[in-house]
Design a protein around this motif. Structure first.
Motif, PDB file in Angstrom:
ATOM      1  N   LYS A  50      -2.100   0.923 -11.482  1.00 39.20           N
ATOM      2  CA  LYS A  50      -3.185   1.371 -12.352  1.00 39.20           C
ATOM      3  C   LYS A  50      -4.530   1.051 -11.727  1.00 39.20           C
ATOM      4  CE  LYS A  50      -0.397   0.396 -16.477  1.00 39.20           C
ATOM      5  NZ  LYS A  50      -0.308  -0.399 -17.734  1.00 39.20           N
ATOM      6  N   ASP A  51      -5.573   1.751 -12.209  1.00 37.11           N
ATOM      7  CA  ASP A  51      -6.931   1.466 -11.762  1.00 37.11           C
ATOM      8  C   ASP A  51      -7.221  -0.028 -11.925  1.00 37.11           C
ATOM      9  OD1 ASP A  51      -7.197   4.171 -11.378  1.00 37.11           O
ATOM     10  OD2 ASP A  51      -8.428   4.528 -13.147  1.00 37.11           O
ATOM     11  N   GLY A  52      -7.841  -0.604 -10.906  1.00 33.25           N
ATOM     12  CA  GLY A  52      -8.226  -2.009 -10.981  1.00 33.25           C
ATOM     13  C   GLY A  52      -7.144  -3.005 -10.624  1.00 33.25           C
ATOM     14  N   ASP A  53      -5.960  -2.525 -10.277  1.00 36.03           N
ATOM     15  CA  ASP A  53      -4.855  -3.442  -9.959  1.00 36.03           C
ATOM     16  C   ASP A  53      -5.119  -4.217  -8.668  1.00 36.03           C
ATOM     17  OD1 ASP A  53      -3.340  -2.968 -12.167  1.00 36.03           O
ATOM     18  OD2 ASP A  53      -1.788  -1.784 -11.173  1.00 36.03           O
ATOM     19  N   CYS A  54      -4.501  -5.388  -8.597  1.00 39.01           N
ATOM     20  CA  CYS A  54      -4.508  -6.213  -7.393  1.00 39.01           C
ATOM     21  C   CYS A  54      -3.123  -6.120  -6.760  1.00 39.01           C
ATOM     22  CB  CYS A  54      -4.853  -7.661  -7.737  1.00 39.01           C
ATOM     23  SG  CYS A  54      -4.833  -8.779  -6.321  1.00 39.01           S
ATOM     24  N   ILE A  55      -3.077  -5.658  -5.525  1.00 42.05           N
ATOM     25  CA  ILE A  55      -1.806  -5.413  -4.835  1.00 42.05           C
ATOM     26  C   ILE A  55      -1.784  -6.215  -3.548  1.00 42.05           C
ATOM     27  CG2 ILE A  55      -0.346  -3.668  -3.742  1.00 42.05           C
ATOM     28  CD1 ILE A  55      -1.739  -1.586  -5.555  1.00 42.05           C
ATOM     29  N   VAL A  56      -0.655  -6.864  -3.280  1.00 42.96           N
ATOM     30  CA  VAL A  56      -0.442  -7.549  -2.012  1.00 42.96           C
ATOM     31  C   VAL A  56       0.692  -6.830  -1.289  1.00 42.96           C
ATOM     32  CG1 VAL A  56       0.204  -9.695  -0.867  1.00 42.96           C
ATOM     33  CG2 VAL A  56      -1.294  -9.761  -2.871  1.00 42.96           C
ATOM     34  N   ASP A  57       0.389  -6.321  -0.100  1.00 43.23           N
ATOM     35  CA  ASP A  57       1.324  -5.531   0.690  1.00 43.23           C
ATOM     36  C   ASP A  57       1.749  -6.354   1.906  1.00 43.23           C
ATOM     37  OD1 ASP A  57       2.688  -3.680   2.180  1.00 43.23           O
ATOM     38  OD2 ASP A  57       1.083  -2.185   2.242  1.00 43.23           O
ATOM     39  N   VAL A  58       2.945  -6.933   1.839  1.00 40.71           N
ATOM     40  CA  VAL A  58       3.455  -7.769   2.928  1.00 40.71           C
ATOM     41  C   VAL A  58       4.342  -6.891   3.817  1.00 40.71           C
ATOM     42  CG1 VAL A  58       4.699  -9.857   3.557  1.00 40.71           C
ATOM     43  CG2 VAL A  58       3.425  -9.774   1.403  1.00 40.71           C
ATOM     44  N   GLY A  59       3.899  -6.649   5.030  1.00 43.22           N
ATOM     45  CA  GLY A  59       4.570  -5.703   5.915  1.00 43.22           C
ATOM     46  C   GLY A  59       3.969  -4.329   5.714  1.00 43.22           C
ATOM     47  N   ALA A  60       2.647  -4.235   5.918  1.00 45.62           N
ATOM     48  CA  ALA A  60       1.912  -3.006   5.586  1.00 45.62           C
ATOM     49  C   ALA A  60       2.166  -1.879   6.565  1.00 45.62           C
ATOM     50  CB  ALA A  60       0.408  -3.311   5.517  1.00 45.62           C
ATOM     51  N   ASN A  61       2.710  -2.186   7.757  1.00 43.52           N
ATOM     52  CA  ASN A  61       2.953  -1.181   8.780  1.00 43.52           C
ATOM     53  C   ASN A  61       1.635  -0.435   9.075  1.00 43.52           C
ATOM     54  OD1 ASN A  61       4.344   0.368  10.644  1.00 43.52           O
ATOM     55  ND2 ASN A  61       5.624   1.429   9.157  1.00 43.52           N
ATOM     56  N   ILE A  62       1.653   0.880   9.175  1.00 35.41           N
ATOM     57  CA  ILE A  62       0.422   1.606   9.519  1.00 35.41           C
ATOM     58  C   ILE A  62      -0.394   1.991   8.291  1.00 35.41           C
ATOM     59  CG2 ILE A  62       1.502   2.485  11.619  1.00 35.41           C
ATOM     60  CD1 ILE A  62       1.524   5.274  10.217  1.00 35.41           C
ATOM     61  N   GLY A  63       0.079   1.592   7.098  1.00 40.83           N
ATOM     62  CA  GLY A  63      -0.731   1.783   5.905  1.00 40.83           C
ATOM     63  C   GLY A  63      -0.375   2.961   5.028  1.00 40.83           C
ATOM     64  N   LEU A  64       0.800   3.559   5.187  1.00 43.23           N
ATOM     65  CA  LEU A  64       1.137   4.715   4.350  1.00 43.23           C
ATOM     66  C   LEU A  64       1.267   4.333   2.882  1.00 43.23           C
ATOM     67  CD1 LEU A  64       3.621   6.876   6.454  1.00 43.23           C
ATOM     68  CD2 LEU A  64       1.128   6.944   6.340  1.00 43.23           C
ATOM     69  N   PHE A  65       1.881   3.181   2.593  1.00 43.44           N
ATOM     70  CA  PHE A  65       1.946   2.760   1.191  1.00 43.44           C
ATOM     71  C   PHE A  65       0.545   2.534   0.639  1.00 43.44           C
ATOM     72  CE2 PHE A  65       1.536  -0.934  -1.630  1.00 43.44           C
ATOM     73  CZ  PHE A  65       2.048  -0.382  -2.791  1.00 43.44           C
ATOM     74  N   ALA A  66      -0.314   1.900   1.427  1.00 45.91           N
ATOM     75  CA  ALA A  66      -1.677   1.645   0.971  1.00 45.91           C
ATOM     76  C   ALA A  66      -2.409   2.953   0.675  1.00 45.91           C
ATOM     77  CB  ALA A  66      -2.442   0.844   2.023  1.00 45.91           C
ATOM     78  N   LEU A  67      -2.259   3.945   1.545  1.00 46.92           N
ATOM     79  CA  LEU A  67      -2.906   5.238   1.314  1.00 46.92           C
ATOM     80  C   LEU A  67      -2.363   5.908   0.056  1.00 46.92           C
ATOM     81  CD1 LEU A  67      -3.004   6.552   4.999  1.00 46.92           C
ATOM     82  CD2 LEU A  67      -4.952   5.783   3.620  1.00 46.92           C
ATOM     83  N   PHE A  68      -1.065   5.759  -0.176  1.00 42.84           N
ATOM     84  CA  PHE A  68      -0.456   6.283  -1.405  1.00 42.84           C
ATOM     85  C   PHE A  68      -1.048   5.593  -2.629  1.00 42.84           C
ATOM     86  CE2 PHE A  68       2.776   5.227  -4.619  1.00 42.84           C
ATOM     87  CZ  PHE A  68       3.044   6.490  -5.129  1.00 42.84           C
ATOM     88  N   ALA A  69      -1.169   4.273  -2.573  1.00 36.78           N
ATOM     89  CA  ALA A  69      -1.684   3.517  -3.714  1.00 36.78           C
ATOM     90  C   ALA A  69      -3.139   3.882  -4.014  1.00 36.78           C
ATOM     91  CB  ALA A  69      -1.560   2.024  -3.449  1.00 36.78           C
ATOM     92  N   LEU A  70      -3.914   4.128  -2.969  1.00 27.89           N
ATOM     93  CA  LEU A  70      -5.337   4.389  -3.145  1.00 27.89           C
ATOM     94  C   LEU A  70      -5.621   5.777  -3.701  1.00 27.89           C
ATOM     95  CD1 LEU A  70      -6.627   2.838   0.212  1.00 27.89           C
ATOM     96  CD2 LEU A  70      -6.918   1.864  -2.078  1.00 27.89           C
ATOM     97  N   GLN A  71      -4.727   6.715  -3.458  1.00 28.65           N
ATOM     98  CA  GLN A  71      -4.991   8.091  -3.868  1.00 28.65           C
ATOM     99  C   GLN A  71      -5.024   8.232  -5.388  1.00 28.65           C
ATOM    100  OE1 GLN A  71      -2.228  10.812  -1.971  1.00 28.65           O
ATOM    101  NE2 GLN A  71      -3.601  11.085  -0.240  1.00 28.65           N
ATOM    102  N   GLY A  72      -6.111   8.780  -5.897  1.00 30.36           N
ATOM    103  CA  GLY A  72      -6.228   9.071  -7.323  1.00 30.36           C
ATOM    104  C   GLY A  72      -6.478   7.869  -8.191  1.00 30.36           C
ATOM    105  N   ARG A  73      -6.746   6.726  -7.584  1.00 32.42           N
ATOM    106  CA  ARG A  73      -7.001   5.517  -8.368  1.00 32.42           C
ATOM    107  C   ARG A  73      -8.353   4.934  -7.972  1.00 32.42           C
ATOM    108  NH1 ARG A  73      -1.577   5.460  -6.762  1.00 32.42           N
ATOM    109  NH2 ARG A  73      -0.141   5.665  -8.520  1.00 32.42           N
ATOM    110  N   THR A  74      -8.870   4.065  -8.830  1.00 36.31           N
ATOM    111  CA  THR A  74     -10.182   3.480  -8.581  1.00 36.31           C
ATOM    112  C   THR A  74     -10.111   1.956  -8.625  1.00 36.31           C
ATOM    113  OG1 THR A  74     -10.762   3.554 -10.948  1.00 36.31           O
ATOM    114  CG2 THR A  74     -11.354   5.470  -9.606  1.00 36.31           C
TER     115      THR A  74
END
Length: 294
Positions: A50-74
């Motif tokens: 959800k918007d405003g969430d705090c996420i810790v990504d352990v093993g981020a690799n090249i960032g595809l999960f991060a890009l997915f999480a960021l899309q459409g959220r603030t």
């Protein structure tokens, strides 16, 4: 950041997103993309970002999960950990000022261990997403996976892959074994800093974790063990890949997470969507994804 300076290439994903990748890893990146963006591995079993969430990504690799999480959220606060320098270079290129605008994204060139230490990790140029601290286990698992894949697994992964393997049925396992051997055929070792996740949480003043994502290719238990008991209540959701050699420990992981207050815990097999009973899949060696919510 200039990707060329780090030996990176650029590729365009099916959704039109252009990303930096390691030169020999484009097929792996496409597989990971499909897993995250099309199959929705991080949106199953009630997991929400959800918007405003705090996420810790352990093993981020090249960032595809991060890009997915960021899309459409603030206004997300995303902490991404990736210890291997070549992969971290791609992560840094992909999570730039354009892709992270409106969010707080912290990139940490470290991995997780039970102690603060420097250790050698094995990097596979042809399959960087499988880079690991336990290469013997990883390569053994690759061969076991090749031996245990069924036609149903190919169907669940890709209908086109199923058709191809059906046409080449007598050679299907040889093909998979050859591909895995090519992936792990050469490797490099890099000294990397590792330390407890609990220490990083304290150092960075993280007061809550709405989603802890763990994908560390065989070191999952070290990540969980490095979180102090008093820190677990701040974690609301967990999604963790469980390596094949750790699948037998899923019952104890369930019990442990229940003890930490997680009420909804499920495990899905990598190649499908069925709940896993570790005692009922004799000879199976596929990774699984564990989901836990409060």
């Amino acid at each position: 950041m200039n990707s060329a300076e780090h030996g990176l290439a650029r590729t365009t994903l099916p959704n039109g997103l252009e990303v930096s990748v390691l030169p020999r890893s484009k097929s792996e990146v496409l597989y990971i993309y499909r897993e995250i963006f099309e199959q929705g591995v991080y949106g199953r079993r009630g997991i929400e970002i959800k918007d405003g969430d705090c996420i810790v990504d352990v093993g981020a690799n090249i960032g595809l999960f991060a890009l997915f999480a960021l899309q459409g959220r603030t206004n997300l606060h995303l902490t991404c950990l990736e210890p291997l320098p070549p992969i971290f270079a791609a992560l840094s290129a992909n999570l730039n000022t354009d892709t992270t605008a409106g969010h707080r994204v912290d990139l940490v060139n470290e991995g997780i261990s039970l102690r603060d230490e420097e250790a050698e990790l094995v990097f596979y140029p042809a399959s960087p997403g499988n880079s690991t601290a336990v290469p013997d286990k990883k390569e053994e698992e690759g061969q076991l996976i090749a031996s245990s894949l069924t036609m149903g697994d190919f169907w669940r992964r890709s209908k086109w892959l199923f058709v191809g393997m059906l046409l080449l049925f007598p050679f299907r396992r040889w093909i998979v074994r050859t591909k895995i051997q090519n992936q792990f055929g050469d490797s490099l070792r890099f000294p990397c800093r590792l330390r407890p996740l609990g220490d990083l949480i304290d150092e960075r003043g993280i007061e809550r974790i709405d989603l802890l994502k763990v994908d560390v290719e065989g070191s999952e238990l070290s990540v969980l063990d490095s979180i102090r008991d008093d820190q677990w209540p701040m974690i609301r959701q967990l999604v963790m890949e469980v390596s094949p050699h750790l699948v037998s420990q899923i019952p104890s992981l369930r019990e442990r997470l229940e003890g930490y207050g997680f009420a909804e815990i499920s495990v899905l097999e990598d190649a499908g969507s069925l709940d896993v009973d570790p005692g009922s899949r004799d000879g199976r060696s596929l990774p699984c994804t564990l989901y836990a919510r409060r």
